[in-house]
Scaffold this motif. Structure first.
Motif, PDB file in Angstrom:
ATOM      1  N   GLY A   1      -1.639   7.554  -2.522  1.00 35.55           N
ATOM      2  CA  GLY A   1      -2.375   8.369  -1.407  1.00 35.55           C
ATOM      3  C   GLY A   1      -3.605   7.827  -0.980  1.00 35.55           C
ATOM      4  O   GLY A   1      -4.315   8.446  -0.484  1.00 35.55           O
TER       5      GLY A   1
ATOM      6  N   ASP B   1      -3.792   4.461   0.927  1.00 30.33           N
ATOM      7  CA  ASP B   1      -3.461   3.550   2.180  1.00 30.33           C
ATOM      8  C   ASP B   1      -4.096   2.257   1.711  1.00 30.33           C
ATOM      9  O   ASP B   1      -3.815   1.695   0.775  1.00 30.33           O
ATOM     10  CB  ASP B   1      -3.848   4.244   3.601  1.00 30.33           C
ATOM     11  CG  ASP B   1      -2.837   5.146   3.794  1.00 30.33           C
ATOM     12  OD1 ASP B   1      -1.880   5.222   3.404  1.00 30.33           O
ATOM     13  OD2 ASP B   1      -3.309   6.333   4.481  1.00 30.33           O
TER      14      ASP B   1
ATOM     15  N   ASN C   1       6.110  10.308   0.048  1.00 31.65           N
ATOM     16  CA  ASN C   1       5.511  10.435   1.208  1.00 31.65           C
ATOM     17  C   ASN C   1       5.172   8.961   1.960  1.00 31.65           C
ATOM     18  O   ASN C   1       4.175   8.668   2.729  1.00 31.65           O
ATOM     19  CB  ASN C   1       4.166  11.057   1.403  1.00 31.65           C
ATOM     20  CG  ASN C   1       4.492  12.674   0.951  1.00 31.65           C
ATOM     21  OD1 ASN C   1       5.596  13.241   1.438  1.00 31.65           O
ATOM     22  ND2 ASN C   1       3.858  13.376   0.098  1.00 31.65           N
ATOM     23  N   ASN C   2       5.867   7.804   1.187  1.00 33.31           N
ATOM     24  CA  ASN C   2       5.454   6.600   1.651  1.00 33.31           C
ATOM     25  C   ASN C   2       4.054   6.102   1.540  1.00 33.31           C
ATOM     26  O   ASN C   2       3.279   5.205   2.215  1.00 33.31           O
ATOM     27  CB  ASN C   2       5.990   6.240   3.048  1.00 33.31           C
ATOM     28  CG  ASN C   2       7.239   6.521   3.639  1.00 33.31           C
ATOM     29  OD1 ASN C   2       8.080   6.226   2.903  1.00 33.31           O
ATOM     30  ND2 ASN C   2       7.305   7.067   4.810  1.00 33.31           N
ATOM     31  N   ASP C   3       3.368   6.533   0.408  1.00 30.55           N
ATOM     32  CA  ASP C   3       2.117   6.365  -0.008  1.00 30.55           C
ATOM     33  C   ASP C   3       1.811   5.956  -1.364  1.00 30.55           C
ATOM     34  O   ASP C   3       0.785   6.113  -1.819  1.00 30.55           O
ATOM     35  CB  ASP C   3       1.188   7.659   0.304  1.00 30.55           C
ATOM     36  CG  ASP C   3       1.592   8.894  -0.585  1.00 30.55           C
ATOM     37  OD1 ASP C   3       2.614   8.655  -1.250  1.00 30.55           O
ATOM     38  OD2 ASP C   3       0.932   9.767  -0.758  1.00 30.55           O
TER      39      ASP C   3
ATOM     40  N   ASP D   1       0.828  -1.429   0.079  1.00 29.84           N
ATOM     41  CA  ASP D   1      -0.030  -0.112  -0.109  1.00 29.84           C
ATOM     42  C   ASP D   1       0.756   1.137  -0.104  1.00 29.84           C
ATOM     43  O   ASP D   1       0.437   2.261  -0.268  1.00 29.84           O
ATOM     44  CB  ASP D   1      -1.021  -0.092   1.327  1.00 29.84           C
ATOM     45  CG  ASP D   1      -1.951  -1.022   0.993  1.00 29.84           C
ATOM     46  OD1 ASP D   1      -2.528  -1.227   0.063  1.00 29.84           O
ATOM     47  OD2 ASP D   1      -2.318  -1.656   2.124  1.00 29.84           O
ATOM     48  N   GLY D   2       2.191   1.131   0.341  1.00 33.39           N
ATOM     49  CA  GLY D   2       3.011   2.260   0.382  1.00 33.39           C
ATOM     50  C   GLY D   2       4.143   1.852   0.381  1.00 33.39           C
ATOM     51  O   GLY D   2       4.708   1.190   1.394  1.00 33.39           O
TER      52      GLY D   2
ATOM     53  N   SER E   1      -5.982   1.470  -1.465  1.00 26.73           N
ATOM     54  CA  SER E   1      -5.106   1.387  -2.827  1.00 26.73           C
ATOM     55  C   SER E   1      -5.548   0.216  -3.767  1.00 26.73           C
ATOM     56  O   SER E   1      -6.159  -0.894  -3.333  1.00 26.73           O
ATOM     57  CB  SER E   1      -3.671   1.327  -2.277  1.00 26.73           C
ATOM     58  OG  SER E   1      -3.191   2.274  -1.790  1.00 26.73           O
TER      59      SER E   1
END
Length: 179
Positions: free
Chosen positions: A99, A101, A84-86, A77-78, A104
């Protein structure tokens, strides 16, 4: 006594023939230079699309590299360590959504979800300078559409040439088409 010029006195100014010749030369130069300036205008648009396509391609490769470096071997998911780890990925590690989480989408099939293409663009490039949307407007640089399969198509909006960038979620390939 009248003030007359002697034949030995130099004259100042231009004759009519000299002025006509200068105007003719300037006209010829303008006719020759105008098409080149128009080509430069088109070349600037081509350069913009090519550079943006290169940036998107680099972002896709960098994200997948981070996915591999993280030891992932499935969809996530990221991707930790990128942006932004997304950024969500497909099973093969290619960017698939952003974006969202747990909401996704991981499938490489985009279908008709052009908004998903916008999300992918925004999380990969992390830029607010290059605006992408699903509908054209004056402040939108690229219009996102889909091919109905796994390809996001970003058509350059600033010219009528239909240059575009295509991102295939199934293979991770980015193709820049200049028209």
């Amino acid at each position: 006594m009248a003030n007359t010029l002697s034949p030995m006195t130099p004259r100042t100014g231009f004759t009519l023939i000299e002025l006509v010749m200068v105007i003719a030369l300037l006209s010829i130069l303008a006719v020759l230079a105008l098409p080149r300036m128009m080509d430069n205008y088109d070349d600037a648009h081509f350069s913009t699309v090519a550079a943006t396509g290169g940036a998107l391609s680099s972002a896709v490769i960098l994200l997948r590299g981070q996915w591999v470096a993280n030891g992932a071997n499935a969809e996530v998911d990221g991707v930790k360590g990128y942006g932004n780890n997304d950024v969500a990925t497909t099973l093969d590690g290619w960017p698939s959504d952003g974006g969202r989480d747990k909401d996704s989408v991981h499938s490489p099939q985009v279908g008709a979800d052009a908004q998903r293409c916008v999300r992918i663009w925004n999380v990969l490039l992390l830029s607010h300078g290059i605006k992408v949307d699903t509908a054209p407007s004056d402040d939108v640089a690229y219009v996102a559409t889909t091919s109905g399969s796994s390809v996001c198509i970003y058509t350059y909006n600033a010219s009528n040439a239909n240059s575009r960038i295509e991102y295939d979620l199934a293979s991770g390939t980015v193709l820049t088409v200049l028209k």
